[in-house]
Every structure is written in structure tokens, then in C-alpha cells.
Design a protein around this motif. Sequence first.
Motif, PDB file in Angstrom:
ATOM      1  N   GLN A 244      -0.314   9.174   4.248  1.00  0.00           N
ATOM      2  CA  GLN A 244       0.925   9.216   3.449  1.00  0.00           C
ATOM      3  C   GLN A 244       0.723  10.161   2.260  1.00  0.00           C
ATOM      4  OE1 GLN A 244       1.134   5.020   2.618  1.00  0.00           O
ATOM      5  NE2 GLN A 244       2.531   4.572   4.308  1.00  0.00           N
TER       6      GLN A 244
ATOM      7  N   THR B 141       0.827  -1.208   0.000  1.00  0.00           N
ATOM      8  CA  THR B 141       0.000   0.000   0.000  1.00  0.00           C
ATOM      9  C   THR B 141       0.863   1.260   0.000  1.00  0.00           C
ATOM     10  OG1 THR B 141      -1.894  -1.060   1.023  1.00  0.00           O
ATOM     11  CG2 THR B 141      -1.650   1.287   1.434  1.00  0.00           C
ATOM     12  N   SER B 142       1.985   1.213   0.715  1.00  0.00           N
ATOM     13  CA  SER B 142       2.862   2.391   0.753  1.00  0.00           C
ATOM     14  C   SER B 142       3.432   2.676  -0.642  1.00  0.00           C
ATOM     15  CB  SER B 142       3.993   2.165   1.756  1.00  0.00           C
ATOM     16  OG  SER B 142       3.464   2.030   3.053  1.00  0.00           O
TER      17      SER B 142
ATOM     18  N   SER C 101      -3.973  -1.850   5.402  1.00  0.00           N
ATOM     19  CA  SER C 101      -3.657  -0.451   5.644  1.00  0.00           C
ATOM     20  C   SER C 101      -4.738   0.476   5.077  1.00  0.00           C
ATOM     21  CB  SER C 101      -2.309  -0.161   4.978  1.00  0.00           C
ATOM     22  OG  SER C 101      -1.854   1.099   5.348  1.00  0.00           O
TER      23      SER C 101
ATOM     24  N   ILE D 292       8.793   5.227   1.988  1.00  0.00           N
ATOM     25  CA  ILE D 292       7.486   5.326   2.645  1.00  0.00           C
ATOM     26  C   ILE D 292       7.201   4.008   3.358  1.00  0.00           C
ATOM     27  CG2 ILE D 292       5.036   5.860   2.332  1.00  0.00           C
ATOM     28  CD1 ILE D 292       5.700   6.932  -0.457  1.00  0.00           C
ATOM     29  N   SER D 293       6.853   4.093   4.638  1.00  0.00           N
ATOM     30  CA  SER D 293       6.535   2.872   5.386  1.00  0.00           C
ATOM     31  C   SER D 293       5.681   3.187   6.599  1.00  0.00           C
ATOM     32  CB  SER D 293       7.820   2.187   5.838  1.00  0.00           C
ATOM     33  OG  SER D 293       7.524   1.051   6.626  1.00  0.00           O
ATOM     34  N   GLN D 294       4.523   2.580   6.656  1.00  0.00           N
ATOM     35  CA  GLN D 294       3.669   2.742   7.826  1.00  0.00           C
ATOM     36  C   GLN D 294       4.391   2.260   9.073  1.00  0.00           C
ATOM     37  OE1 GLN D 294       1.432   2.164  11.078  1.00  0.00           O
ATOM     38  NE2 GLN D 294       1.907   0.262  10.045  1.00  0.00           N
ATOM     39  N   SER D 295       4.828   1.005   9.059  1.00  0.00           N
ATOM     40  CA  SER D 295       5.420   0.398  10.262  1.00  0.00           C
ATOM     41  C   SER D 295       6.817   0.942  10.542  1.00  0.00           C
ATOM     42  CB  SER D 295       5.510  -1.113  10.082  1.00  0.00           C
ATOM     43  OG  SER D 295       6.377  -1.428   8.991  1.00  0.00           O
ATOM     44  N   GLY D 296       7.517   1.324   9.472  1.00  0.00           N
ATOM     45  CA  GLY D 296       8.911   1.722   9.627  1.00  0.00           C
ATOM     46  C   GLY D 296       9.831   0.544   9.887  1.00  0.00           C
TER      47      GLY D 296
ATOM     48  N   LEU E 272      -5.973  -4.388  -4.176  1.00  0.00           N
ATOM     49  CA  LEU E 272      -5.174  -5.003  -3.104  1.00  0.00           C
ATOM     50  C   LEU E 272      -6.015  -5.192  -1.843  1.00  0.00           C
ATOM     51  CD1 LEU E 272      -2.428  -6.023  -2.030  1.00  0.00           C
ATOM     52  CD2 LEU E 272      -1.888  -3.671  -1.394  1.00  0.00           C
ATOM     53  N   LYS E 273      -6.801  -4.168  -1.487  1.00  0.00           N
ATOM     54  CA  LYS E 273      -7.637  -4.268  -0.285  1.00  0.00           C
ATOM     55  C   LYS E 273      -8.586  -5.446  -0.402  1.00  0.00           C
ATOM     56  CE  LYS E 273      -5.993  -2.436   2.056  1.00  0.00           C
ATOM     57  NZ  LYS E 273      -4.866  -1.536   1.976  1.00  0.00           N
TER      58      LYS E 273
ATOM     59  N   VAL F 298       6.292  -6.552   7.798  1.00  0.00           N
ATOM     60  CA  VAL F 298       6.951  -7.645   7.080  1.00  0.00           C
ATOM     61  C   VAL F 298       8.462  -7.476   7.252  1.00  0.00           C
ATOM     62  CG1 VAL F 298       7.163  -8.852   4.884  1.00  0.00           C
ATOM     63  CG2 VAL F 298       5.010  -7.725   5.489  1.00  0.00           C
TER      64      VAL F 298
ATOM     65  N   GLU G 242      -6.640  -8.857  -0.109  1.00  0.00           N
ATOM     66  CA  GLU G 242      -6.096  -9.108   1.223  1.00  0.00           C
ATOM     67  C   GLU G 242      -7.126  -9.627   2.205  1.00  0.00           C
ATOM     68  OE1 GLU G 242      -2.897  -6.086   2.766  1.00  0.00           O
ATOM     69  OE2 GLU G 242      -4.588  -5.020   1.902  1.00  0.00           O
TER      70      GLU G 242
ATOM     71  N   THR H 223       9.724  -2.437   7.598  1.00  0.00           N
ATOM     72  CA  THR H 223       9.711  -3.345   6.451  1.00  0.00           C
ATOM     73  C   THR H 223      11.136  -3.610   5.960  1.00  0.00           C
ATOM     74  OG1 THR H 223       7.526  -2.552   5.879  1.00  0.00           O
ATOM     75  CG2 THR H 223       8.758  -3.659   4.124  1.00  0.00           C
TER      76      THR H 223
ATOM     77  N   VAL I   9      -4.598  -5.196   9.798  1.00  0.00           N
ATOM     78  CA  VAL I   9      -3.474  -5.521   8.916  1.00  0.00           C
ATOM     79  C   VAL I   9      -3.610  -4.784   7.574  1.00  0.00           C
ATOM     80  CG1 VAL I   9      -2.485  -7.402   7.540  1.00  0.00           C
ATOM     81  CG2 VAL I   9      -2.766  -7.679  10.005  1.00  0.00           C
TER      82      VAL I   9
HETATM   83  C1  F6R Z   1      -1.602  -3.550   2.619  1.00  0.00           C
HETATM   84  C2  F6R Z   1      -0.497  -3.667   3.535  1.00  0.00           C
HETATM   85  C3  F6R Z   1       0.860  -3.993   3.017  1.00  0.00           C
HETATM   86  C4  F6R Z   1       1.826  -2.918   3.493  1.00  0.00           C
HETATM   87  C5  F6R Z   1       3.265  -3.284   3.112  1.00  0.00           C
HETATM   88  C6  F6R Z   1       4.247  -2.193   3.492  1.00  0.00           C
HETATM   89  O1  F6R Z   1      -2.793  -3.293   3.247  1.00  0.00           O
HETATM   90  O2  F6R Z   1      -0.677  -3.468   4.700  1.00  0.00           O
HETATM   91  O3  F6R Z   1       0.866  -4.093   1.627  1.00  0.00           O
HETATM   92  O4  F6R Z   1       1.453  -1.704   2.935  1.00  0.00           O
HETATM   93  O5  F6R Z   1       3.632  -4.489   3.738  1.00  0.00           O
HETATM   94  O6  F6R Z   1       4.219  -1.962   4.861  1.00  0.00           O
HETATM   95  P1  F6R Z   1       4.849  -0.660   5.493  1.00  0.00           P
HETATM   96  O7  F6R Z   1       4.081   0.497   4.998  1.00  0.00           O
HETATM   97  O8  F6R Z   1       4.705  -0.865   6.973  1.00  0.00           O
HETATM   98  O9  F6R Z   1       6.274  -0.611   5.058  1.00  0.00           O
END
Ligand code: F6R
Length: 366
Positions: free
Chosen positions: A165, A60-61, A158, A104-108, A242-243, A363, A246, A110, A156
Amino acid sequence: EKGGYDHFMLKEIYEQPDAISDTYRGRMLVNENLIRMAGIDDNIEKFLNAKRIIIVACGTSWHAGLVAEYIFEDIARIPVEVEYASEFRYRNPIINKDDVVIAISQSGETADTMAAINLAKENGAFVFGVCNVVGSSISRETHAGAYTHAGPEIGVASTKAFTTQITVLTLIALRLAKQKGVLSNSQFNEHLRELEQIPEKVKKALESNEHIEVVASKYKDAKNFLYLGRGFNFPVALEGALKLKEISYIHAEGYPAAEMKHGPIALIDSQMPVVVIATRKGHYDKVVSNIEEIKSREGKIIGIVTEGDVEVRKRADYVIEVPETLESLTPLLTTIPLQLLSYHIAVMLDKNVDQPRNLAKSVTVE
Ligand code: F6R
């Protein structure tokens, strides 16, 4: 802790108006016609001297990165390349000292994105992070950055991370456009005013929830879905698909609408729902003719349209309206119904919405 919602995903979808305003609060000063972002302001020369910006991300990012490519090029006139972090890192990419890399990363956390950052740093590039989790590995390893301030994302799949973002990346593009003088003061101000209205407009888009539930019940048993969009909304089509994959495990593909005739059109029959993002700005007539082509092959059409739309409504099986805004900001609105559609389908199919099989929130394997 789900605040009265059945799932974290639904809660997080509904948090988007607040998450988006939290993201721009303190950074966007509409009356002063100013954007202030320490990570950009302190490194403005690096951005202005960059021959190009390379965006690296996953999932998603990565889709947010693709939206940003359209926004940066359109608003700030800076060339952008968007790369899957996993492809970039293993490809022996050409990286120069005057490249700016945005990760770009939600979790930071990956792993592939982190490896791409390390590779870029080794080659002398300036690396800027857009993360949600404060203090995460990526936020620490990058030279500078901007947080999305979306708050914790538990589901899970996103949702609010994606729209925030896009919000941060829009602010960056606007900040650079102003500095470069490619937007006039009044154009810049128009963008700020429109962005300021997005949270209210997201609320409006969320009001279609019950109608979207009806659409979901109609197509929940489909085996395949196609998602089409053009321009700024092409990455939104990818994200919508993707949504659905998933959380409902229905096979779905996103395509640029004009690519349909180069192959995917062969898939269309009466069993194929096609979600078409067809907002009024952005090649509307072309998308309407794509809809005609789907219809003449008996495909089912779910149109994501601008309020008051006439032409798509005439032809589609269902339309879902979103408020009007600047074309570059439409992804912040068109994403909302796609999130809700996949959510309701997954719930109706009795799937584990917040923790889909085989997926993890971050991940950290390569
Ligand atoms: C989709 C999803 C994954 C994350 C991907 C990157 O809903 O959650 O595709 O977007 O694993 O994760 P981040 O943004 O944490 O690096």
C-alpha cells in the motif's frame, strides 16, 4: 501451501521483496523517468484540481494512509487528511465536489470503509481505491483505483499488504509531483532509483531475523511495550504496536517520540521495553535525546537504526539495523523488523499467529 514456512504470516513477511517489486513493475519506468498508472493518468485533472486529498481506511490500512500523508505532503505538496473510515462516516464530514478521496483496503470488503466511500460519492467527491483483492467490493464501487498486487494475504495480521500500500501511494505521490513540477527531473529520478532498490534492501533487513529472535526471547514476557517514531516513522510505530497487540496479546502503544514527555514517560520503568525507530535521517538527534530520557528511567531500549549507526548503539540494549534509503522510503524498511519481532514473540508465547483470537481477515460488520 505455506511454502516451507511455519506460518502464513512469516511467509508473507518474506514475500515482501517480491510483492513490492510486483507492485511497481510496469508502472515505474526508471530509464524513461516515468510513472504510468492508468487510474491516475486517466483522472489526472481531478487530482491536480483537488484542494485536498482525504484518505479513509481502518487498522493497518489506516496506518499506510498516515505514512502516505507525510509522503504526499512532502513530495507532491498536496494537503492530506487521514480519517478512520468509521469516524468519518458518522461525523457529518465536510466533503466537496473537488475533493479526492482515497480509500485503502487490503480485503476491499471492510464495511466501514465501504460506507465512507458511499458517503463521499453521495457528496460528489471523486473516490479512488487502493485494494489488494482484485474484483473486491471496494475496487468495484470506487471511480478508479490501483491494485497493490501483493498476492493473497492469508495471515490475519496484515504485513505485505501494508508495505505494498505504501508503495502504491508513493508511486501516486511521485506521479503527481512530476505533473505539478514540484520535483525536478533529477529529484524524481532519484526517488525512482531508490524505490527500485527497496526490494533488495528489504531482503537485507530480513537477514536480521535470527538477531530479532534473540531480542524477542529477551522481552517476550513483558506486559507492556511502547513504540516510538517521528515523522514518516510515527505511523510505523503505531503499526508495530498494533502487530504486537494482535498476535501476542501484549499491550502496546505507539506514540510520536516527542509526545513521550507529555504523558507516556510516566509509564517508563525497568519493566518497560521501548522500541524506538531511530534511523539516521529524520530528527536523529532529537530521537537520541528521547532515548537518553528513557534510559535514565531504566527503560529497555530496542533501537531500529540505519546500518553503521553509532549513537543509538551506544545507548540501546539492542539495535536492529536496516539499510539506508531516502527518508520518505524508510517506512518500507523499518516496518520489517517490527513485523518479525511481533511474530517471534507470538510464536514463543504459543499464540495462534495466523488466526489470532477475536479477529477476522475481513471486517464486514459495522
Ligand atoms: C491489522 C489488520 C486490520 C486491517 C483492517 C482493515 O493487521 O489486519 O487492522 O488492516 O481491518 O482491513 P482492510 O485493509 O482489509 O480494509
